[in-house]
Design an enzyme around this catalytic site. Structure first.
Site, mmCIF file in Angstrom:
data_model
loop_
_atom_site.group_PDB
_atom_site.id
_atom_site.type_symbol
_atom_site.label_atom_id
_atom_site.label_comp_id
_atom_site.label_asym_id
_atom_site.label_seq_id
_atom_site.Cartn_x
_atom_site.Cartn_y
_atom_site.Cartn_z
ATOM 1 N N GLY A 1 -4.690 14.174 -25.486
ATOM 2 C CA GLY A 1 -4.782 15.596 -25.204
ATOM 3 C C GLY A 1 -6.195 16.051 -24.904
ATOM 4 O O GLY A 1 -6.456 16.734 -23.919
ATOM 5 N N ASP B 1 3.366 16.999 -37.376
ATOM 6 C CA ASP B 1 3.609 16.522 -36.010
ATOM 7 C C ASP B 1 4.243 15.130 -36.037
ATOM 8 O O ASP B 1 3.828 14.231 -35.302
ATOM 9 C CB ASP B 1 2.308 16.504 -35.217
ATOM 10 C CG ASP B 1 2.553 16.473 -33.710
ATOM 11 O OD1 ASP B 1 3.672 16.818 -33.285
ATOM 12 O OD2 ASP B 1 1.626 16.104 -32.963
ATOM 13 N N LEU C 1 -7.911 2.398 -21.929
ATOM 14 C CA LEU C 1 -6.512 2.264 -22.328
ATOM 15 C C LEU C 1 -5.659 3.439 -21.877
ATOM 16 O O LEU C 1 -4.714 3.273 -21.119
ATOM 17 C CB LEU C 1 -6.403 2.096 -23.851
ATOM 18 C CG LEU C 1 -6.894 0.775 -24.434
ATOM 19 C CD1 LEU C 1 -6.727 0.770 -25.949
ATOM 20 C CD2 LEU C 1 -6.152 -0.398 -23.807
ATOM 21 N N SER C 2 -5.999 4.642 -22.340
ATOM 22 C CA SER C 2 -5.151 5.792 -22.041
ATOM 23 C C SER C 2 -5.940 7.066 -22.260
ATOM 24 O O SER C 2 -7.111 7.050 -22.655
ATOM 25 C CB SER C 2 -3.891 5.789 -22.921
ATOM 26 O OG SER C 2 -4.250 5.933 -24.280
ATOM 27 N N GLU C 3 -5.244 8.167 -22.015
ATOM 28 C CA GLU C 3 -5.847 9.487 -22.149
ATOM 29 C C GLU C 3 -4.966 10.343 -23.034
ATOM 30 O O GLU C 3 -3.749 10.423 -22.836
ATOM 31 C CB GLU C 3 -6.010 10.132 -20.776
ATOM 32 C CG GLU C 3 -6.634 11.522 -20.827
ATOM 33 C CD GLU C 3 -6.822 12.116 -19.451
ATOM 34 O OE1 GLU C 3 -7.177 13.298 -19.359
ATOM 35 O OE2 GLU C 3 -6.606 11.384 -18.468
ATOM 36 N N VAL D 1 -9.204 6.967 -24.663
ATOM 37 C CA VAL D 1 -9.036 5.850 -25.583
ATOM 38 C C VAL D 1 -9.457 4.574 -24.861
ATOM 39 O O VAL D 1 -9.025 4.314 -23.734
ATOM 40 C CB VAL D 1 -7.588 5.742 -26.090
ATOM 41 C CG1 VAL D 1 -7.457 4.585 -27.078
ATOM 42 C CG2 VAL D 1 -7.153 7.050 -26.738
ATOM 43 N N SER E 1 -8.958 13.633 -25.344
ATOM 44 C CA SER E 1 -9.703 12.416 -25.646
ATOM 45 C C SER E 1 -9.377 11.325 -24.640
ATOM 46 O O SER E 1 -8.381 11.404 -23.919
ATOM 47 C CB SER E 1 -9.378 11.927 -27.067
ATOM 48 O OG SER E 1 -8.002 11.621 -27.173
ATOM 49 N N LYS F 1 -11.949 5.999 -29.838
ATOM 50 C CA LYS F 1 -11.414 7.269 -29.355
ATOM 51 C C LYS F 1 -12.571 8.234 -29.129
ATOM 52 O O LYS F 1 -13.284 8.594 -30.066
ATOM 53 C CB LYS F 1 -10.419 7.836 -30.367
ATOM 54 C CG LYS F 1 -9.700 9.085 -29.900
ATOM 55 C CD LYS F 1 -8.667 9.529 -30.942
ATOM 56 C CE LYS F 1 -7.919 10.760 -30.490
ATOM 57 N NZ LYS F 1 -6.936 11.207 -31.513
#
Length: 953
Positions: A67, A187, A63-65, A71, A69, A85
């Protein structure tokens, strides 16, 4: 991290971790800052099966990257989608942070606005000396909030959509603040809000969550706190106490309230309030609201209240959520664990104040200090549609346990339901109770700050702030006077908003704006640009009216909603100014009454470029009128050398007659009637219509017709010569006469007399010019000379070879007079009204100004010598080619030399002329000479002049 949506709820399995239970160390601040990211591990290929705790998942796709990790989208055995994750952990310090995030998600599991935790596991690699943590959580198919905002760049989010997002986020933050001890997210930003379903949002990324941080007192703690804030917070969302640690105000729940204000501002205006200035504006809480898009004043006051510089002036999470729900018009069912006190862990509230009807603040001496709070200020709004903000009622009863369980699930109460029943108060708390009695009777199970075995509630220490003296109350008034009042907010709004709606006139007043816009459109129509006028000139069937008349006609027929460009392109403007003379040549607009477009005379320097453009652009040429015969009385007053070129534009008075005459002329062009006498008679009577007002109009129109043919190319020339017969008497210049004559099938007998008149001229000059072989008849330069416009011919007459032209063409003034007297005796006119001395009078008008130049004599002598040397050598060639009768000099074969051709041709013309004189007839209507025997001498003689001119140049 990109998480996303599952229509079916996530199945919560058995959680198996190495450490069971809640660990306080997981929520403490790490002793070292966040690890520096290094190269992550390779991606897991699709189809890989991984065991995460008690769940076996199969990797579906990447899916994505994040910081630290990667996903993945993973599927359980029941094919339900979840998010896996994979977190990179370099050391034990980073492992502690990941463990804290997992513990936070476990405590918040089951909340409707927080991403659900499923399972997790950790692995240690001895070879690489690092940890890998696998975290399985809920899949949110809607993507991130930032992606949703990017789809609404043209149409920004509405206030209702913004309030729904803020309500879901604040509900998730309230679950963290209601814990014991409370947790702060640290955050909060739009990147950490996910879209679960349409109009449903969840909060994620709890890696920065921790307990409130006490104020730093030593240099070591200050440095440590600064490093920790820099590693785990986002700069644009940091509160002033996070930037300036030396204020010693502590970092607690009020820091999240500040971040909620920044989040609300960015949802409204797609930017943060301090993005352009930076930390200096954050420290002063200095910002402004853009004028667009427009939101209600209550929304702006809510943002301004959350972005107060002092933490104690900001509302708590309950007051924030209550204000949002009131703006939505939805009742808030969340209990108030603060008991009406605007308190936080390290920022206790100030002394209670009461606002008088006049607007001033006075201390409250009859009530306990802790029961009053400085809430979001109640302000009178400018719009009648927005209800005023209501303060929390102090006399309201505490919520019952059944309402708490049905509306909001508390993470702590879900584990200890028996304690929650015993914490319910049996009677409402009177307003006159003492502070000690109030804290001994808890108001909500979420207020508990100890373990389940203790019934004594541990709350943050609140000082005794009961007002005892007027001096103390005055000091507290001075502190709380920093709250924004109605007048201050109105002043800020007046300074920021450019176009503020009128008060007491509804939400918006558009009538002045509509009036201004209508005036602007009217002005634009009245002051039309050049491009619009050019379009009118192209496509209107009649001469374009004035701009004011055109705007009035447009306004009467059409709406004023069209957009007219006010700024013209530079290249288009330059092109229109440079090609002004040729702009009408490129327009095939409808002709009224049979008139052809009237081109203007181009410059000599650009005539080759214009001819090249015309050959490319003209696919279908416009209709060309035949030239008009002009009597000698009209022609005598013309001076082509001095008179500028002016196209014959029909006047308004004689418009009807001109239309009729042009209509007849066009019929003559197309007609192929053999009765030439009727056509010539009609054309002879027609020019009087154009010569009524201006004597120069006939000359200019004849010049115009020839010049127009020069620009329209060879196609129009051939079209003209096959459909009309043009008289040589109508043309002032022999050069232009050549351009208009290519192949004419019908000529009058006036050419016979003209041939007789040329006999002596040709015989006297034949010896000088018959041997010209430098230029072939079809040379490119000669073709370009044929297309020379009229303006260029005037310059040729005053050029360096003017003497040669005068001597060859006219033979001097005495010879011209002698020819005139001889031709009067021998000429037999076809039409009784035609005067026979037109051509001599027209030829006498040519004035050569450069005949005395020495370079002209030298050039003529050289030319004569070259002709004499080549005459004898070329005399015997081309005798067999005389049988060919070309219709124009362009069709002569290159092998036939011009000198020999002219000599033999003159002999034939002399014999033909004698034949016509031997059989004269009084009937003028039966005399129709052969065009092949009469027309060619003029063409060849004039082309000879061109060849001579080119050699001299």
């Amino acid at each position: 991290m990109t998480e996303v949506y599952s229509k079916a709820p996530a199945t919560v399995g058995q959680v198996k971790l190495s450490n069971n239970g809640t660990s306080n160390k997981a929520y403490s601040v790490p002793k070292s800052p966040a690890p520096v990211r290094t190269d992550l591990f390779s991606k897991i290929p699709a189809g890989t099966k991984i065991q995460v705790g008690s769940h076996s998942v199969i990797i579906q796709r990447y899916l994505s990257e994040g910081g630290f990790s990667h996903v993945y989208l993973a599927l359980l055995e029941n094919e339900k989608p979840f998010v896996l994750k994979r977190i990179y952990v370099p050391d034990k310090t980073a492992l502690q942070l990941v463990h804290g995030e997992i513990e936070t998600m476990k405590r918040l599991k089951g909340h409707r606005h927080i991403v659900n935790y499923i399972d997790s596991s950790a692995l240690y690699s001895k070879s690489e000396n690092r940890y890998e943590v696998y975290l399985l959580m809920e899949f949110c198919a809607g993507g991130g909030l930032i992606d949703f905002m990017n789809t609404r760049l043209q149409h920004r989010l509405t206030e209702g959509e913004i309030l729904k997002i803020l309500a879901d986020v604040c509900d998730a933050v309230a679950a963290m603040h209601y814990l014991d001890p409370p947790l702060i997210h640290r955050d909060l930003k739009i990147e950490n809000v996910l879209l679960v379903a349409p109009n449903s949002y969840k909060l994620c990324d709890f890696g920065s969550a921790c307990e409130p941080l006490a104020p730093a007192t030593t240099p070591d703690t200050i440095m440590f706190l600064e490093q920790n804030i820099a590693a785990y917070t986002t700069p644009q969302y940091r509160a002033p106490e996070m930037i300036d640690i030396n204020r010693r105000q502590g970092i607690d729940e009020k820091s999240d309230i500040w971040a909620i204000g920044v989040l609300a501002y960015k949802l409204c205006y797609y930017t943060t309030p301090f993005e352009q200035v930076g930390n200096s504006a954050i420290l002063k809480a200095s910002f402004s609201f853009p004028p667009f898009p427009r939101y209600s004043d209550r929304m702006k006051r809510f943002i301004a209240t959350c972005l107060q510089e002092q933490p104690s002036h900001r509302p708590n999470i309950y007051q924030t959520l209550k204000e949002i729900m009131e703006m939505q018009g939805t009742p808030l069912k969340l209990p108030d664990v603060y008991g009406g006190v605007n308190a936080s862990t390290y920022n206790p509230p100030r002394a209670p104040l009461q606002r008088t009807p006049s607007g001033s603040l006075t201390p409250l001496s009859s009530r306990p200090a802790h029961t009053s709070l400085p809430p979001i200020p109640t302000v009178q709004t400018t719009s009648s549609n927005v209800p005023p903000v209501n303060r929390p009622s102090l006399k309201s009863k505490s919520p019952s346990v059944s309402n708490i369980l049905s509306n909001q699930l508390s993470p702590i109460s879900s584990a200890n339901n028996d304690v929650m029943a015993r914490l319910q108060p049996k009677s409402p708390i009177p307003a006159t109770k003492s502070y000690s009695a109030t804290i001994q009777t808890p108001r909500s199970p979420s207020l508990r700050r100890a373990d389940s075995t203790s019934h004594i509630i541990k709350v943050p220490h609140l000082p005794d702030t009961s007002v005892k003296t007027a001096k103390t109350g005055a000091s507290e008034i001075d502190v709380l006077s920093r709250y924004p009042s109605v007048e201050e907010i109105d002043k800020i709004t007046d300074k920021i908003e450019v176009s503020k709606p009128l008060r007491n006139s509804g939400p918006l007043a558009f009538k002045p704006f509509e009036k201004i816009s209508a005036n602007k459109q009217t002005d634009l129509l009245q002051n039309k640009p050049e491009a619009l006028l050019d379009l009118e000139n192209r496509f209107l069937p009649k001469p374009s009216p004035k701009p004011s008349e055109f705007s009035s006609s447009v306004g009467s027929k059409q709406n004023l909603s069209m957009d007219i460009p006010s700024v013209q392109n530079v290249s288009t403007k330059q092109k229109s100014t440079n090609d002004t003379d040729n702009s009408k040549l490129k327009i095939n607009k409808p002709l009224t009454g049979g008139y052809a477009p009237l081109p203007s005379r181009p410059n000599r320097m650009n005539h080759s470029v214009l001819n090249e453009k015309s050959n490319k652009e003209f696919v279908r040429g416009p209709r060309v009128l035949p030239p008009i015969e002009v009597s000698s009385s009209k022609m005598a007053g013309l001076d082509i050398r001095k008179e500028p070129f002016t196209p014959a534009v029909p006047s308004a008075k004689s418009g009807l007659k001109k239309d009729q005459s042009s209509e007849v002329a066009n019929k003559d062009v197309v007609s192929k009637n053999k009765d030439n006498i009727a056509i010539l008679a009609d054309r002879e009577a027609r020019p009087q219509l154009l010569l009524d007002d201006n004597n120069d109009s006939s000359s200019s129109s004849s010049e115009h017709l020839i010049s127009f043919n020069n620009h329209t190319g060879n196609k129009i020339l051939s079209r003209q010569t096959t459909s009309s017969s043009i008289d040589s008497n109508n043309v002032q210049s022999n050069i232009e006469f050549l351009k208009g004559l290519n192949a004419t099938h019908a000529r009058s007998t006036s050419q016979v007399s003209h041939t007789q008149r040329l006999q002596q001229s040709i015989s006297t000059s034949l010896e000088r010019v018959k041997s010209n072989t430098k230029k072939e008849s079809n040379s490119p330069r000669q073709v370009s000379k044929l297309k020379r416009p009229i303006g260029a011919s005037n310059k040729i007459l005053s050029g360096k070879f003017g003497e040669a032209f005068k001597k060859f063409e006219f033979g001097g003034e005495k010879m011209s007079r002698r020819r005139k007297s001889e031709t009067k005796k021998n000429l037999v006119s076809i039409l009784p009204d035609t005067e026979v001395d037109e051509y001599p009078k027209a030829s006498n008008e040519w004035i050569v100004e450069s005949e005395e130049l020495p370079q002209v004599h030298e050039t003529i002598n050289q030319y004569r010598k070259s002709c004499e040397t080549q005459r004898s050598r070329k005399s015997h060639e081309g005798s067999n080619d005389l049988e060919r009768q070309p219709s124009s000099p362009d069709t002569v074969h290159p092998g036939i030399k011009r000198s020999h051709f002219i000599r033999e041709r003159v002999k034939q013309l002399l014999s033909d002329a004698n034949k016509h004189h031997q059989s004269p007839s009084d009937s003028e209507t039966d005399r129709t000479p052969d065009s092949s025997s009469i027309h060619l001498p003029h063409i060849e003689r004039l082309n000879l002049f061109h060849t001579k001119s080119e050699s001299l140049e």
